[in-house]
Structures are given as C-alpha cells and as structure tokens.
Design a protein around this motif. Structure first.
Motif, PDB file in Angstrom:
ATOM      1  N   ARG A  10      49.352  18.636 -55.192  1.00  0.00           N
ATOM      2  CA  ARG A  10      50.108  19.884 -55.011  1.00  0.00           C
ATOM      3  C   ARG A  10      51.074  20.108 -56.152  1.00  0.00           C
ATOM      4  O   ARG A  10      51.329  21.256 -56.547  1.00  0.00           O
ATOM      5  CB  ARG A  10      50.862  19.845 -53.685  1.00  0.00           C
ATOM      6  CG  ARG A  10      49.953  20.010 -52.474  1.00  0.00           C
ATOM      7  CD  ARG A  10      50.652  19.571 -51.224  1.00  0.00           C
ATOM      8  NE  ARG A  10      51.766  20.439 -50.879  1.00  0.00           N
ATOM      9  CZ  ARG A  10      51.694  21.404 -49.960  1.00  0.00           C
ATOM     10  NH1 ARG A  10      50.588  21.598 -49.307  1.00  0.00           N
ATOM     11  NH2 ARG A  10      52.730  22.156 -49.699  1.00  0.00           N
ATOM     12  N   GLY A  61      44.342  23.520 -45.633  1.00  0.00           N
ATOM     13  CA  GLY A  61      45.373  24.546 -45.466  1.00  0.00           C
ATOM     14  C   GLY A  61      45.597  25.303 -46.753  1.00  0.00           C
ATOM     15  O   GLY A  61      45.009  25.013 -47.793  1.00  0.00           O
ATOM     16  N   GLY A  62      46.452  26.297 -46.646  1.00  0.00           N
ATOM     17  CA  GLY A  62      46.952  26.935 -47.846  1.00  0.00           C
ATOM     18  C   GLY A  62      46.054  27.960 -48.478  1.00  0.00           C
ATOM     19  O   GLY A  62      44.877  28.076 -48.168  1.00  0.00           O
ATOM     20  N   PHE A  66      61.301  13.293 -50.563  1.00  0.00           N
ATOM     21  CA  PHE A  66      61.358  14.154 -49.389  1.00  0.00           C
ATOM     22  C   PHE A  66      62.568  13.775 -48.565  1.00  0.00           C
ATOM     23  O   PHE A  66      62.915  12.604 -48.467  1.00  0.00           O
ATOM     24  CB  PHE A  66      60.092  13.998 -48.535  1.00  0.00           C
ATOM     25  CG  PHE A  66      58.901  14.663 -49.136  1.00  0.00           C
ATOM     26  CD1 PHE A  66      58.801  16.045 -49.143  1.00  0.00           C
ATOM     27  CD2 PHE A  66      57.883  13.915 -49.704  1.00  0.00           C
ATOM     28  CE1 PHE A  66      57.696  16.665 -49.704  1.00  0.00           C
ATOM     29  CE2 PHE A  66      56.780  14.529 -50.268  1.00  0.00           C
ATOM     30  CZ  PHE A  66      56.688  15.902 -50.269  1.00  0.00           C
ATOM     31  N   HIS A  67      63.189  14.778 -47.981  1.00  0.00           N
ATOM     32  CA  HIS A  67      64.309  14.506 -47.097  1.00  0.00           C
ATOM     33  C   HIS A  67      63.780  14.358 -45.681  1.00  0.00           C
ATOM     34  O   HIS A  67      63.212  15.286 -45.129  1.00  0.00           O
ATOM     35  CB  HIS A  67      65.333  15.632 -47.185  1.00  0.00           C
ATOM     36  CG  HIS A  67      65.923  15.735 -48.549  1.00  0.00           C
ATOM     37  ND1 HIS A  67      66.993  14.971 -48.947  1.00  0.00           N
ATOM     38  CD2 HIS A  67      65.567  16.474 -49.623  1.00  0.00           C
ATOM     39  CE1 HIS A  67      67.276  15.238 -50.198  1.00  0.00           C
ATOM     40  NE2 HIS A  67      66.429  16.157 -50.644  1.00  0.00           N
ATOM     41  N   ILE A  86      50.611  19.013 -59.290  1.00  0.00           N
ATOM     42  CA  ILE A  86      49.807  19.433 -60.441  1.00  0.00           C
ATOM     43  C   ILE A  86      49.381  20.887 -60.270  1.00  0.00           C
ATOM     44  O   ILE A  86      49.357  21.670 -61.218  1.00  0.00           O
ATOM     45  CB  ILE A  86      48.559  18.528 -60.606  1.00  0.00           C
ATOM     46  CG1 ILE A  86      48.984  17.094 -60.885  1.00  0.00           C
ATOM     47  CG2 ILE A  86      47.667  19.041 -61.722  1.00  0.00           C
ATOM     48  CD1 ILE A  86      47.827  16.105 -60.933  1.00  0.00           C
ATOM     49  N   GLY A  87      49.090  21.277 -59.040  1.00  0.00           N
ATOM     50  CA  GLY A  87      48.654  22.649 -58.773  1.00  0.00           C
ATOM     51  C   GLY A  87      49.783  23.661 -58.767  1.00  0.00           C
ATOM     52  O   GLY A  87      49.544  24.852 -58.606  1.00  0.00           O
ATOM     53  N   GLY A  88      51.019  23.180 -58.911  1.00  0.00           N
ATOM     54  CA  GLY A  88      52.148  24.114 -58.982  1.00  0.00           C
ATOM     55  C   GLY A  88      52.599  24.633 -57.629  1.00  0.00           C
ATOM     56  O   GLY A  88      53.378  25.577 -57.565  1.00  0.00           O
ATOM     57  N   VAL A  89      52.119  24.030 -56.533  1.00  0.00           N
ATOM     58  CA  VAL A  89      52.556  24.488 -55.213  1.00  0.00           C
ATOM     59  C   VAL A  89      53.935  23.906 -54.891  1.00  0.00           C
ATOM     60  O   VAL A  89      54.826  24.611 -54.438  1.00  0.00           O
ATOM     61  CB  VAL A  89      51.543  24.070 -54.121  1.00  0.00           C
ATOM     62  CG1 VAL A  89      52.024  24.517 -52.752  1.00  0.00           C
ATOM     63  CG2 VAL A  89      50.190  24.671 -54.421  1.00  0.00           C
ATOM     64  N   ASP A  90      54.086  22.618 -55.125  1.00  0.00           N
ATOM     65  CA  ASP A  90      55.392  21.979 -54.944  1.00  0.00           C
ATOM     66  C   ASP A  90      55.978  21.651 -56.304  1.00  0.00           C
ATOM     67  O   ASP A  90      55.246  21.400 -57.257  1.00  0.00           O
ATOM     68  CB  ASP A  90      55.247  20.680 -54.149  1.00  0.00           C
ATOM     69  CG  ASP A  90      54.927  20.950 -52.690  1.00  0.00           C
ATOM     70  OD1 ASP A  90      55.271  22.047 -52.220  1.00  0.00           O
ATOM     71  OD2 ASP A  90      54.321  20.083 -52.041  1.00  0.00           O
ATOM     72  N   LEU A  91      57.303  21.669 -56.369  1.00  0.00           N
ATOM     73  CA  LEU A  91      57.961  21.266 -57.606  1.00  0.00           C
ATOM     74  C   LEU A  91      58.334  19.796 -57.509  1.00  0.00           C
ATOM     75  O   LEU A  91      58.744  19.328 -56.460  1.00  0.00           O
ATOM     76  CB  LEU A  91      59.241  22.079 -57.809  1.00  0.00           C
ATOM     77  CG  LEU A  91      59.096  23.540 -58.184  1.00  0.00           C
ATOM     78  CD1 LEU A  91      60.443  24.105 -58.565  1.00  0.00           C
ATOM     79  CD2 LEU A  91      58.129  23.689 -59.339  1.00  0.00           C
TER      80      LEU A  91
END
Lengths: 268, 215
Positions: free
Chosen positions: B49, B75-76, B11-12, B51-56
């Motif tokens: 997230r 959320g989400g 993360f930045h 694994i769920g494909g929400v974040d790469l």
C-alpha cells in the motif's frame, strides 16, 4: 491497446489532470448521491430548493410581513440561501476522506480534489436553487427583483470562498480528532446567531455591531441584502476585513489539507 | 524503477505505537518480477500500500519513475454503491483512457456480463478480482502491485491473468506479496523476505523460499 508510458510532466499537464479528476469526481458524486434512475442531476438543485422554498414559505406565513421595514420573504431568501450553502458544504466535508477511502487508492486523486468537487456541487446547487426561489417569489409578488445584481454576485463569491475554506478545515480537522467530528454539528448550530442569516448588523445597538461583523458570513449576507434591497436597507460590511479573514481561513485550510494524508487510515 | 528508501511505518494501537516496517530498503527495476514473502502480519500488504501511494510511510520515501498500479487486493479502489460500469467510467476518466476501448477490454476479460450494471458491493470476491484485474490491465501500468489473496479465482481466470499479465505484458514489473511458495516460484524471478519489520533481499527465488521456510 497502446502503451502510454511517456507522459508530459509540465505544470500545465498537471493542471489538466487535476481538472479531469475533479470533473470525474463531480459526476461520480452525482451518481452516488442521487442515483442514475431518478432525475439525478436535478436533485443537486432540487434538494436546496425544497429547503429554501420551504423555509421561505413557512416564515412568510407565520411571521409579520415586514421586519425593520424590510419584507419577510426577501429577508429569509437572502439569509437562508447563503446559510444553506455554508451548512451543506460543511456537512459534506465532515469525514469526507474516510468515507471516500476507495478514491485515494488512485494516486492522482488528492484530498483537495475530493473537497473541491463536493463543495463545487453544493455551491452550484444552492446558487441555482436561490435563483429559482427568487424567481418564484418575484413572480408570485412576495419579493421585488434585486436592486443591484453586482453586489449580490460579490456577496455570493465571498460566501462561496468562505464555504470552501470552512469545508477544507472541517474535512481535515474531523479526520484528525473524533472530538471535532462530534462538535462540528453543535458549533454550526450554535453559530447561527453569528451567521447573520436571521439578523442584520443595523438592528443591533451600535456598540455591539462589531461582534456580528467579525463573522465573514454576516458580512457576506449584508452584501447580498444590500444588493437585494438597495437603499431601502442600511447594510454594513467590511470588505477589507472580510477579504483577509477569508484568505486566512483558506490558507489554514489548504495547509491542513496538504498534511492530512498522514492522519488517514484508508480502508476499502 | 521503484526505490524504497528507509521506509518506516508505525500504527497507533490501543497498546501503544506498533512499528510494522522498520527501515525497509528495496529497488524494483523495470521488468523485474518480485515476490515478497512473509508471515501473516509481517507488513507485506502495508508495504504494498505504501508503494502504491495509498498509505504514507511514517518516514522514508518511495521514488519511482514508472507508472505503478494501485494495490490489487480485495478491498479498495471501487465505490461499492456504484455499478461496475460507473466505476469503470470513473477510472477511465481519471486515468485519461478511452471509455469505449476500456469497456471492450473489461467485457472481454472479466466476463461479468450484466453484472457490470449492478453495484460493486453485490459482487462476489472473485467478481471483484476479475474487475480489478481487467481495469488495471486496461490502464496499462508499467508496474503491477498484486496481493496474492486476490489470485484465488477459478482456473479459467488464473489462466487468463497468466496470459494477459505474465505473457503479453512480460516487460512490466510485478511486485507480488504472498505466502504461497508455488505461486511465487511460478511467477517471480526475484524474491525478498519481510520479517520483524526488516527486508532481506535474496539472490534467487529459491533462497527466499528456503529462508521463509526456515522461520
């Protein structure tokens, strides 16, 4: 409830799924934006109608009836409808992914689908609005019916693809940099003279005409005006340049969209 | 099967790049129930997230050959300004499920009654949790990703989840992140521990719990 684990994995089934997703996104967009209570879908058309009709009425009232021999109402309608299409598509695309983060929780929804759904809605909305305003102006005697419907349709098709391409670009770039998000509004405003909405190529001195013709939108609006006025107006457009420029923008937009998920931090 | 291969996530932040996951490898087989243990901020939810494909992931990849739910957390997944019913309708459309059938299940499971017609943003967190569980169970995923914080609902809801998810659908895989040892011990048959961006796969649930407690 039946268990549906075995799914066919052909190209066709992917297309079918993506079609369903885009369809669902469009319906959802209508519900979110206009609500269920007040005439929902009608507003997709109603909003641009108010815009286009309003501008057409004001300009017809305050400007001379003719400019360069062409009737003012027809000039405004043929210029303002494509311009509205482009500006709405772009406005809807800015930060579209961030504000729709909850959609991306579902893995079959791609950034591409989100922009496709929004753009489709805007394009359909403005074209329907254009037809209504045209019909109204013709019925009231402020405009003649178009001379060549084919050329208008061609211009609208080019303009739709141009709007789609810029929407893809704006959506991806606005997620990649905050600066882009800020300056897009300024750019879209400053580029109005190059849109060709309020000016025609032939009105410019011959040696400066090429500048306006660099803008795909100006080419598209020339086509639409060619269809509206027929031989009454002298129009210039370069189909070859317009095609390649639109394809190029589209390609860049698709490439950026394909890679945009890396830049997204989805909250929701 | 779900297979995470060398997952790295950065993360930045204002203080530079922070690497939350540093080469995570793990495999979840069909029917296995995994508990992921780790302290706050260890990256458990981030992994879920991914694994769920929400974040790469920044690098590495997730391979899967079963259908995996979105991460069930507070959320989400829902559009707050739309009603529960409109969200249901949308999800039924994109997952290609029958609306009527789904509606019946959700009515029955979530017991939201008239609240289903209200915008989701007006829901309490417990109501959101019920809706999220009801929808994802109605879709019949083969693997469920669950953030334990969402399981705080009342006893009645917990009981219903247990029956629908852990009994009737005992053949499904589960990946649960949690810091509640009891919950993990009750529901999981495997565990792994996430610490300093690395994943340790444990032989038994008890071993994972012991390791977590020793930190």
């Amino acid at each position: 409830m039946k268990r549906q684990s075995k799914r066919s994995n052909t190209l066709f089934s992917h297309f079918r799924l993506q079609y369903k997703v885009i369809h669902a996104l469009i319906l959802r967009e209508i519900h979110t934006r206009y609500g269920r209570d007040n005439l929902g879908f009608l507003w997709v058309i109603g909003e641009p109608i108010l815009f286009c009709a309003g501008v057409a009425i004001v300009w017809t009232a305050i400007r001379p009836a003719r400019e360069h021999g062409l009737t003012m109402t027809a000039l405004v309608v043929t210029g303002y409808v494509p311009l509205t299409m482009w500006r709405h598509c772009m406005g809807r695309a800015i930060k579209a992914y961030e504000s729709n983060g909850s959609l991306l929780f579902h893995r079959q929804v791609t950034p591409f689908d989100i922009i496709t759904a929004r753009t489709f809605l805007e394009i359909i909305g403005t074209i329907m609005a254009g037809i209504m305003v045209l019909g109204g102006a013709v019925a009231l005697g402020y405009m003649k019916p178009p001379e060549n419907y084919g050329l208008i349709v061609l211009g609208l098709i080019y303009q739709s693809f141009f709007s789609y391409a810029t929407a893809l670009l704006a959506a991806s770039l606005s997620e990649m940099s905050d600066l882009v998000e800020k300056i897009v509004a300024v750019i879209s405003y400053l580029s109005l003279p190059f849109s060709g909405a309020f000016i025609m190529v032939a009105w410019l001195p011959l040696r400066y005409q090429w500048i306006l013709m660099l803008s795909p939108m100006a080419n598209n609006i020339e086509m639409i005006r060619g269809g509206q006025f027929g031989i009454e107006a002298s129009v210039r457009y370069d189909l070859f340049y317009d095609t390649w420029m639109t394809v190029l923008l589209m390609l860049i937009g698709i490439i950026l969209t394909a890679g945009v998920r890396k830049h997204l931090e989805i909250t929701g | 099967m779900i297979k995470c291969v060398d997952i790295v996530k950065e993360f930045h932040t204002s203080s530079g790049v922070r690497r939350v996951l540093n080469g995570v490898n793990c495999t979840v087989q069909r029917g296995e129930k995994w508990g992921i243990l780790g302290h706050n901020g260890a990256g458990k939810s981030t992994l879920l997230r991914i694994i769920g494909g929400v974040d790469l992931p920044t690098s590495g990849q997730v391979e899967q050959d079963m259908s995996v739910s979105w991460p069930l957390a507070f959320g989400g997944a829902f559009q707050g300004s739309l009603s529960g019913l409109d969200n249901l309708r949308f999800i039924a459309r994109i997952y290609d499920r029958d609306y009527g059938e789904m509606r019946r299940f959700v009515d029955d499971f979530a017991e939201l009654g008239q609240h289903l017609r209200e915008p989701v943003k007006t829901y309490s967190s417990g109501m959101r949790a019920r809706l999220a569980f009801a929808l994802s169970i109605a879709i019949e995923f083969e693997c469920y990703l669950i953030d334990e914080v969402i399981m705080v609902g009342d006893a009645r809801f917990s009981e219903r989840c247990r029956r629908e998810l852990f009994e009737k659908r005992a053949d499904r895989s589960l990946v649960i992140v949690s810091h509640s040892m009891d919950f993990i011990k009750d529901t999981c048959d495997h565990s792994m521990v996430l610490r300093d961006g690395k994943m340790t796969i444990c032989d038994s649930v008890q071993e994972g719990v012991d390791m977590y407690n020793s930190f």
